[in-house]
Write a protein that holds these residues in place. Structure first.
Motif, mmCIF file in Angstrom:
data_model
loop_
_atom_site.group_PDB
_atom_site.id
_atom_site.type_symbol
_atom_site.label_atom_id
_atom_site.label_comp_id
_atom_site.label_asym_id
_atom_site.label_seq_id
_atom_site.Cartn_x
_atom_site.Cartn_y
_atom_site.Cartn_z
ATOM 1 N N THR A 1 -10.399 -2.688 -2.110
ATOM 2 C CA THR A 1 -8.867 -1.510 -2.080
ATOM 3 C C THR A 1 -9.789 -0.646 -1.799
ATOM 4 O O THR A 1 -10.940 0.098 -2.661
ATOM 5 C CB THR A 1 -8.675 -1.427 -3.489
ATOM 6 O OG1 THR A 1 -8.306 -2.398 -4.107
ATOM 7 C CG2 THR A 1 -7.802 0.073 -3.202
ATOM 8 N N GLY B 1 -6.868 1.536 -7.922
ATOM 9 C CA GLY B 1 -6.152 2.013 -6.308
ATOM 10 C C GLY B 1 -5.418 1.171 -5.873
ATOM 11 O O GLY B 1 -6.083 1.016 -4.752
ATOM 12 N N ASN C 1 -2.694 0.716 -10.890
ATOM 13 C CA ASN C 1 -2.762 1.918 -9.730
ATOM 14 C C ASN C 1 -3.941 2.574 -9.533
ATOM 15 O O ASN C 1 -4.899 3.169 -8.997
ATOM 16 C CB ASN C 1 -1.640 2.547 -8.949
ATOM 17 C CG ASN C 1 -0.135 1.629 -8.768
ATOM 18 O OD1 ASN C 1 -0.902 0.040 -8.044
ATOM 19 N ND2 ASN C 1 0.688 2.033 -8.513
ATOM 20 N N THR C 2 -3.389 2.939 -11.417
ATOM 21 C CA THR C 2 -4.839 3.777 -11.953
ATOM 22 C C THR C 2 -6.619 3.519 -11.735
ATOM 23 O O THR C 2 -6.731 4.083 -11.816
ATOM 24 C CB THR C 2 -4.357 4.866 -12.961
ATOM 25 O OG1 THR C 2 -2.680 5.156 -13.089
ATOM 26 C CG2 THR C 2 -4.855 5.846 -13.845
ATOM 27 N N SER D 1 -13.785 -0.095 -3.823
ATOM 28 C CA SER D 1 -13.265 -1.371 -5.495
ATOM 29 C C SER D 1 -13.544 -2.183 -5.117
ATOM 30 O O SER D 1 -12.395 -3.209 -3.959
ATOM 31 C CB SER D 1 -11.888 -0.544 -6.050
ATOM 32 O OG SER D 1 -12.082 -0.973 -7.243
ATOM 33 N N ARG E 1 -11.092 3.428 -1.340
ATOM 34 C CA ARG E 1 -10.695 4.712 -2.986
ATOM 35 C C ARG E 1 -11.183 5.613 -2.519
ATOM 36 O O ARG E 1 -11.193 6.826 -3.571
ATOM 37 C CB ARG E 1 -11.781 3.844 -4.370
ATOM 38 C CG ARG E 1 -11.304 2.675 -4.877
ATOM 39 C CD ARG E 1 -9.585 2.310 -5.493
ATOM 40 N NE ARG E 1 -9.620 4.127 -6.333
ATOM 41 C CZ ARG E 1 -10.203 3.284 -7.544
ATOM 42 N NH1 ARG E 1 -9.885 2.437 -8.320
ATOM 43 N NH2 ARG E 1 -9.129 4.231 -8.777
ATOM 44 N N HIS F 1 -2.071 -0.939 -4.578
ATOM 45 C CA HIS F 1 -0.723 0.037 -4.190
ATOM 46 C C HIS F 1 0.710 -1.330 -4.507
ATOM 47 O O HIS F 1 0.777 -1.743 -4.336
ATOM 48 C CB HIS F 1 -0.847 -0.387 -2.646
ATOM 49 C CG HIS F 1 -2.073 -0.043 -2.081
ATOM 50 N ND1 HIS F 1 -3.053 -0.856 -1.443
ATOM 51 C CD2 HIS F 1 -1.846 0.924 -1.694
ATOM 52 C CE1 HIS F 1 -3.418 -0.163 -1.194
ATOM 53 N NE2 HIS F 1 -3.190 1.451 -1.525
#
Length: 238
Positions: free
Chosen positions: A171, A109, A105-106, A179, A173, A111
């Motif tokens: 993803t 990004g 997640n960090t 990303s 961002r 889920h």
């Protein structure tokens, strides 16, 4: 060339595939990408599999080497120059390890959510019984298949090929930033499916937009044998 961020083996990948109206998926499409269609339809897939021999930047993290994952994903594509890069977007990914959730997640990004999980791999005669389960709000939910033991190649142009042949992750961002990362693996084969089962609450897990999956018959169910994989470090589309 992008550096390998994560390497592992992905094994016994169950994929339960549902045609989903594009209007349901469109709010989740990352900036710069568009929905990927197969024969005029868009799909979402429930996927369960095992991570094995997992390494982050070449290092095995204690207690985070072998673990289950279950996710709900759909399919998009991004045009870079004259080349379409076909990939996946994840609505939610469930794993049993909090460190995996934190890192994914960090840095990406994604889920990810941490839940208790378990799996069962059993050989009974000429069948294999494979299932993956997760505990949500105190209740165990699961997906599973009964399959043959010998793999078959995936037919070119088939729905199975469409589902398995996506090699990029995308993803959102930011409002105009996405990303993307490459997932490298050889072409997989699939085991013949004899039956499947799924017991889950998609509305609670993924939001009301996906609640109807509980009453929807999948268009296909497959289980890929899997292989070694590499997830390369991410880049930005902006």
């Amino acid at each position: 060339m992008a550096r390998t961020f994560l390497s592992a083996r992905w094994e016994k990948l169950i994929m339960i595939n549902y045609p989903v109206e594009p209007e349901i998926l469109q709010p989740f499409v990352p900036y710069g990408t568009e929905l990927d269609f197969y024969q005029g339809l868009t799909y979402a897939s429930m996927v369960g599999f095992m991570f094995k021999d997992t390494r982050v930047l070449g290092i095995k993290i204690p207690f985070h080497v072998n673990f289950e994952e279950v996710n709900l994903r759909f399919y998009v594509r991004f045009k870079e120059g004259e080349t379409w890069k076909r990939g996946t977007v994840f609505i939610k990914e469930i794993v049993p390890k909090p460190a995996i959730t934190l890192v994914a997640n960090t840095l990406y990004g994604e889920h990810y959510h941490t839940m208790p999980m378990r799996h069962s791999w059993e050989i009974k005669g000429d069948q294999q019984h494979i299932s993956y389960a997760w505990k949500y709000r105190g209740q165990w939910q699961q997906l599973g298949v009964v399959a043959g033991l010998e793999t078959l190649p995936i037919a070119p142009g088939s729905e199975e090929e469409f589902i398995t042949e996506h090699y990029w992750g995308y993803t959102q961002r930011g409002p105009r930033k996405t990303s993307t990362y490459e997932v490298q693996h050889p072409r997989w084969n699939c085991f013949p499916i004899e039956s499947h089962s799924i017991d889950f609450d998609p509305g609670a897990l993924y939001g009301e937009a996906f609640a109807d999956l509980a009453q929807t018959s999948p268009s296909s169910v497959l289980m890929a044998d899997g292989s070694a994989v590499k997830v390369l470090q991410g880049q930005k589309i902006s």
